[in-house]
Structures are given as C-alpha cells and as structure tokens.
Design an enzyme around this catalytic site. Structure first.
Site, PDB file in Angstrom:
ATOM      1  N   TRP A 101      82.833  57.050  69.007  1.00 34.55           N
ATOM      2  CA  TRP A 101      84.036  56.375  68.505  1.00 34.55           C
ATOM      3  C   TRP A 101      83.887  54.855  68.457  1.00 34.55           C
ATOM      4  CZ3 TRP A 101      88.766  59.226  71.133  1.00 34.55           C
ATOM      5  CH2 TRP A 101      88.954  60.460  70.487  1.00 34.55           C
ATOM      6  N   LYS A 102      82.832  54.329  69.058  1.00 39.21           N
ATOM      7  CA  LYS A 102      82.650  52.869  69.094  1.00 39.21           C
ATOM      8  C   LYS A 102      83.922  52.218  69.656  1.00 39.21           C
ATOM      9  CE  LYS A 102      79.203  53.394  65.557  1.00 39.21           C
ATOM     10  NZ  LYS A 102      78.480  52.855  64.402  1.00 39.21           N
TER      11      LYS A 102
ATOM     12  N   GLU B  98      73.862  48.818  68.056  1.00 37.69           N
ATOM     13  CA  GLU B  98      74.878  47.756  68.137  1.00 37.69           C
ATOM     14  C   GLU B  98      74.812  47.059  69.494  1.00 37.69           C
ATOM     15  OE1 GLU B  98      78.168  50.245  67.024  1.00 37.69           O
ATOM     16  OE2 GLU B  98      77.366  50.377  64.986  1.00 37.69           O
TER      17      GLU B  98
ATOM     18  N   GLU C 288      68.715  56.975  64.789  1.00 40.54           N
ATOM     19  CA  GLU C 288      69.709  56.299  63.960  1.00 40.54           C
ATOM     20  C   GLU C 288      69.047  55.147  63.216  1.00 40.54           C
ATOM     21  OE1 GLU C 288      73.931  57.286  65.534  1.00 40.54           O
ATOM     22  OE2 GLU C 288      73.329  55.313  66.241  1.00 40.54           O
TER      23      GLU C 288
ATOM     24  N   GLY D 225      77.025  53.083  59.210  1.00 40.18           N
ATOM     25  CA  GLY D 225      78.232  52.478  58.668  1.00 40.18           C
ATOM     26  C   GLY D 225      78.076  51.944  57.257  1.00 40.18           C
TER      27      GLY D 225
ATOM     28  N   SER E  48      75.906  57.588  58.866  1.00 39.52           N
ATOM     29  CA  SER E  48      76.686  58.037  57.712  1.00 39.52           C
ATOM     30  C   SER E  48      76.700  59.551  57.536  1.00 39.52           C
ATOM     31  CB  SER E  48      76.194  57.340  56.438  1.00 39.52           C
ATOM     32  OG  SER E  48      76.377  55.934  56.542  1.00 39.52           O
TER      33      SER E  48
ATOM     34  N   GLY F  74      79.546  58.454  63.667  1.00 40.04           N
ATOM     35  CA  GLY F  74      80.447  57.333  63.890  1.00 40.04           C
ATOM     36  C   GLY F  74      81.769  57.543  63.160  1.00 40.04           C
ATOM     37  N   GLY F  75      81.902  56.901  62.013  1.00 40.53           N
ATOM     38  CA  GLY F  75      83.168  56.866  61.274  1.00 40.53           C
ATOM     39  C   GLY F  75      83.846  58.220  61.098  1.00 40.53           C
TER      40      GLY F  75
END
Ligand code: 13P
Length: 250
Positions: free
Chosen positions: A10-11, A96, A166, A172, A212, A233-234
């Site tokens: 979820w970052k 990140e 990754e 992203g 992605s 992620g998103g």
C-alpha cells in the site's frame, strides 16, 4: 509445489478508516484459497488490520523494519514491535526506500537477519533502473543485489524468503515488464539462489514480480512457471482489483 502469493504494497496510502473499509469490502469477495494473499500496510494501520483480518485467510505485512531490537532511532519501528502485532511479512529493500531513505544492501542484509530472528518473513525487493536495463546490465545488477543482500543467511532461511523482482522502470509507470521479461528474471534469480545456496533452497524460495501488475495483465504474468506471485502497488488499493489479481486463475 510453490503456492502463488499475491501481496499488496500500500506504500503511504490509506488512513486507518480507509484500511478498515478495504478489509470490510474484501470480506465480501471470495478469494481463491489456492493463492496466498496479504496486504503490506503502513505501520499505523497494522493493529487495526490484524483485528479486521482475523478469521480470514488474508495475511498482514509491514513495509520496513529497523535492524536493531530497540534504541535511539527516532521514527523507526523494530521487528519485535511488529512481531507483537502479529505481522506475517515485511517488505525490505523496496526501491523507493533505497532511493529516498538511504537503504543500502548492507542495511537490507541486517534487516533480513533481524526479521528471521523474529520469525517474520521478509519480502526482499530487487530490481534494476532503466538505464541499467538499456545497457544490458540487468542480470549483473540483480546478481550483485542478491549476493550482498543475502550474505550470511542460511540455505534454510533463503528457502523461506520471498524475493520480489521489481524493475524500477515498471513501478507506478503503467509500463509493465513483459511476461517473458518477468519470467526470465525470476528464473535467473532462482538460478542465482541455486548457485549461492543449493537446489532445495532455489526450488522453495518464492519469487514475485512487481511493477504495474493489474487485473488485466496478472494472469499472463502469473501463469509463468518461475513467477510465484506478485507484489502489487496501485492496484492493491482497490479491493475489487486486488481480489481480481488474487483470483487470476479462479
Ligand atoms: P505499482 O504496482 O503501483 O507499479 O507498484 C509496484 C510496487 O512498487 C510494489 O511494491
């Protein structure tokens, strides 16, 4: 046979109220029991999510942990603190964190050892920047990360590890690696583990692809033999999309 494993990262998204709404929505959706599913949430939501996921098969992860048990490390959270909440996994070495928070292979290695000491499964992230792939150096980058990040771990520990490939250029960006690119790097990671450790560890270690991953490309990527899951992620922020990815073969 390795069980496929879909983890949401979820970052820095969702308040606790939003996280609980996600958990509630997910309870209303049938998830493929053959697939392991987990959510790696911000620290402040972990205790609430642990309670919300009780009685479901959805597991819980954090996104970082310090390598010391305790100390004067303002703003950090330790493995025993996470263990107390009952987290199953922790993402370690996400690009990140390497980029914005001075995470190095040395700190990643210390964190992996610490998590094993507390029985928390690390999800170790590796992957190359676009310029290294364009230069044809992606295998070298990932091999060097693995050698440094896994230094000193036992074969039995590596067998329990989750490694997420990754590629930074796919995070992203909407530009996903092709299923062939994902498969060939995941196979390379497995071969590298076999070389550094042994065939049994390589056979057991689970290797995810991340970058992605969406409901419409998940099945093709996850259908490959060396891709054991996805770090999402998103798309993991939306319960219906996360569930569709978990249910990619259902
Ligand atoms: P996206 O799925 O948003 O590209 O993020 C991937 C990722 O960084 C998961 O850790």
């Amino acid at each position: 046979m390795r069980r496929k494993f879909i983890a949401g990262n979820w970052k820095m998204y969702k308040t606790t109220a939003e996280a609980l709404a996600f958990a509630e929505a997910l309870k209303g959706i049938r998830l493929d029991p053959a697939v392991e599913a987990g959510v790696c949430a911000p620290f402040t939501q972990l205790a609430a999510l642990k309670a919300a996921f009780a009685g479901t098969d959805v597991k819980l992860g954090a996104q970082n942990a310090h390598f010391e048990d305790q100390g004067a490390f303002t703003g950090e959270v330790s493995a025993p603190m996470l263990k107390e909440i009952g987290v199953d996994y922790t993402v370690i070495g996400h690009s990140e964190r390497r980029e914005y928070f001075a995470e190095t292979d040395e700190t990643v290695n210390k964190k992996l050892r610490q998590l094993f000491a507390y029985g928390i499964t690390p999800i170790l992230c590796v992957g190359e920047k676009l310029e290294r792939r364009d230069a044809g150096e992606e295998l070298q980058v990932v091999r060097e990360q693995l050698e440094k990040d896994l230094a000193g771990l036992t074969a039995a520990q590596v067998a329990e590890l989750v490694i997420a490939y990754e590629p930074i250029w796919a995070i992203g960006t909407g530009r996903t690696a092709s299923p062939d690119q994902a498969e060939s790097m995941c196979r390379f990671i497995r071969e590298t583990v076999a070389g550094l450790y042994d065939g049994a560890a390589a056979d057991k270690v689970r290797i995810q692809y991340g970058g992605s991953v969406k409901p419409d490309n998940a099945a093709e990527i996850l259908g490959r033999p060396n891709v054991d899951g996805a770090l999402v992620g998103g798309a993991s922020l939306v319960p219906e999309d996360f569930a569709k990815i978990v249910n990619f073969g259902f």
